[in-house]
Every structure is written in C-alpha cells, then in structure tokens.
Design a protein around this motif. Structure first.
Motif: not given
Length: 292
Positions: A17-20, A23-27, A148-153
């Motif tokens: 819920f806080n990381f994956r 990140r999925l929604l931002v993608s 990169t989309i790593w680290g998105t919150t």
C-alpha cells in the motif's frame, strides 16, 4: 491476495500500500497523460510522428524541474512542481512554434525539425545543469532524467491526479471539434470550427499533460508516439473512443515498462524510461521510413 483479505503481515501491507500501489498508479497516470498529450499534438500538427518528447516539450519541463530540484528544492517535492514543469514546457513550445512556423503557417515537417533542434539544445543545457548540480542530488537527478518511477509515493499520485481529472474530460468535451480538426484546417474553418481558439486550447492541454507527467515520472519519451498509433489500430479513426483507448494503452505501456525494468536485472532495477526508449526508438524509425 492475502493483503486485500487482511491476512498479510504488517510489513507486506506496508510494501503493497505504501510502495507498490502508488508506483502502479503513477505509472498508469503518467503513461495516460503522456499518451493523450501525444494524441493531441498529432491531431493539431497533422503529423503522426509528433510526440512531446520528440518536440522538446518533455525536455523543457525536465530542464526547469532539474534546475529546481538540483539547486532550489529543500526536502520533499512541492505541490507546485507541475507548475514549474509547465513553465519549461511552455517555453519549449514557444521556441518550437517560432522556429517551426513558415509564412504564419505551421507545416508538419518544419515543426518536427524545429522540435528536434529545440530538443537537442535543451538536452545540452540539461547536461550542463546536471554537471553543476551538487553531489548529494546528482544520483537522484540522473535517475530522474532517465525516467525512473522508483520512490514514488501517494504524494506523487495526488500531485498528478488532479491534472488528468481536469484536462482529459475537458478534451473529451471538445471531441467533435477534434474530429473536424483532423480533416484539415481549411475544412475545419469551413465547418464552423474556431480554428485558432481550438488549436490554442488543445495545445495548452497537451503541454500541461506532458509537463505534469514528466514532473512526476521523469523524462520519458515515445509513449505519446506509440500509444495513439496502437489505439487507431483498434478504432480505425480519431474520436473520443480513440482518445480513451490511447490513455489506457499509454498507462499500460508505461506500467509494463516499469515492471520489466524491475525484473530485467539480477540485482537492482533499470529506469522505466530506458525500456520505453528501447521500444519506442525502433518504432519511431519504422514510422519515419513509412512516411518517407
């Protein structure tokens, strides 16, 4: 499934819920924004090779965001980060329009060449800014420039979501005018479309969508080129159905690229923008050869 059934441990729930999930929604959101932006650029310019990345729009947004993050930002990203990206995108758009116009008219080929030139110039300035950035921010900035989309919150999701909620429905409401605009400027004027006003509205929406997406997901190219072409394979022509299909395909394409970037290396991960470029560059060359 254990997470959604509330049978998972606290650590798994935290990861999902806080990381994956953010990140999925931002993608999905960033891919949809870039795809719709490319669709709008292709409609206005009557050029199927138009793309916010190729035309320098992404580069302009990236330069201003880089300058802000590298030299002025303190702490977390601010809520006006997409506005900063819009400033750079608008500046790049003005340059492309100025160099791409010919006798007060916009010709697709000249606009594409102007976009490539502006993109190259802004990319050079971006490289200089990267060199001048502090050592503490250098790794983050280079990763962001790679897309990169790593680290998105969740904060990034809430930064990007309002732009898509406001702009995409506004474009859909003008769907009939976009269909007429696709027939050509002269025909559109003859059918009663207010050409300049409609073109300006569509360009503003396209620039804002691209800038907001780039400010969150980084400098990602070719999504706006590939997604509209694939969507038209399903619908056959440009209309509101094609626009919605374009948004869905753009989101899925960036999500697939992000997932592939996470698993392609035995340790660590690759930037999603690199995967998209590996897919998009050959596709762009193929379309360019077909146009020739």
């Amino acid at each position: 499934m254990d997470v959604f059934q509330q049978n998972a441990s606290a650590s798994k729930e935290l990861i999902v819920f806080n990381f994956r999930f953010p990140r999925l929604l931002v993608s999905l959101l960033a891919g949809a924004g870039l795809a719709v932006s490319g669709y709008l650029f292709q409609t206005v310019t009557h050029n199927d090779l138009a793309d916010p990345g190729i035309l320098g729009i992404n580069a302009g947004a990236g330069l201003t965001v880089l300058i802000y993050l590298g030299f002025f930002a303190r702490g977390e990203n601010s809520w006006y980060l997409p506005l900063i990206a819009c400033v750079g995108s608008c500046g790049a758009t003005c340059l492309v329009y100025y160099f791409g116009r010919q006798a007060e008219r916009i010709t697709p080929n000249r606009l594409l060449l102007a976009g490539v030139a502006v993109n190259a110039g802004i990319s050079a300035l971006t490289l200089i800014a990267t060199i001048r950035v502090s050592k503490d921010n250098y790794q983050f900035v280079t990763a962001w420039l790679a897309g990169t989309i790593w680290g998105t919150t969740w904060q990034h999701v809430f930064l990007l979501l309002p732009w898509l909620i406001c702009l995409i429905p506004a474009v859909l409401l003008r769907g009939r005018a976009l269909e007429v605009l696709e027939l050509g400027d002269e025909i559109a004027v003859g059918l009663g479309v207010r050409l300049k006003r409609t073109q300006l509205f569509v360009l503003i929406c396209a620039v804002c969508l691209a800038a907001a997406s780039v400010s969150i997901a980084g400098s990602i190219s070719f999504v706006g080129l590939i997604a509209p072409h694939i969507a038209r394979q399903f619908t056959g022509k440009k209309n509101n159905q094609t626009l919605v299909m374009t948004a869905l395909i753009g989101g899925i394409l960036l999500l697939f690229s992000d997932i592939l970037a996470r698993v392609i290396l035995p340790s660590g991960e690759m930037a999603a923008g690199i995967i998209v470029s590996l897919i998009g560059a050959p596709y762009f060359i193929l379309q360019l050869l077909k146009k020739s």
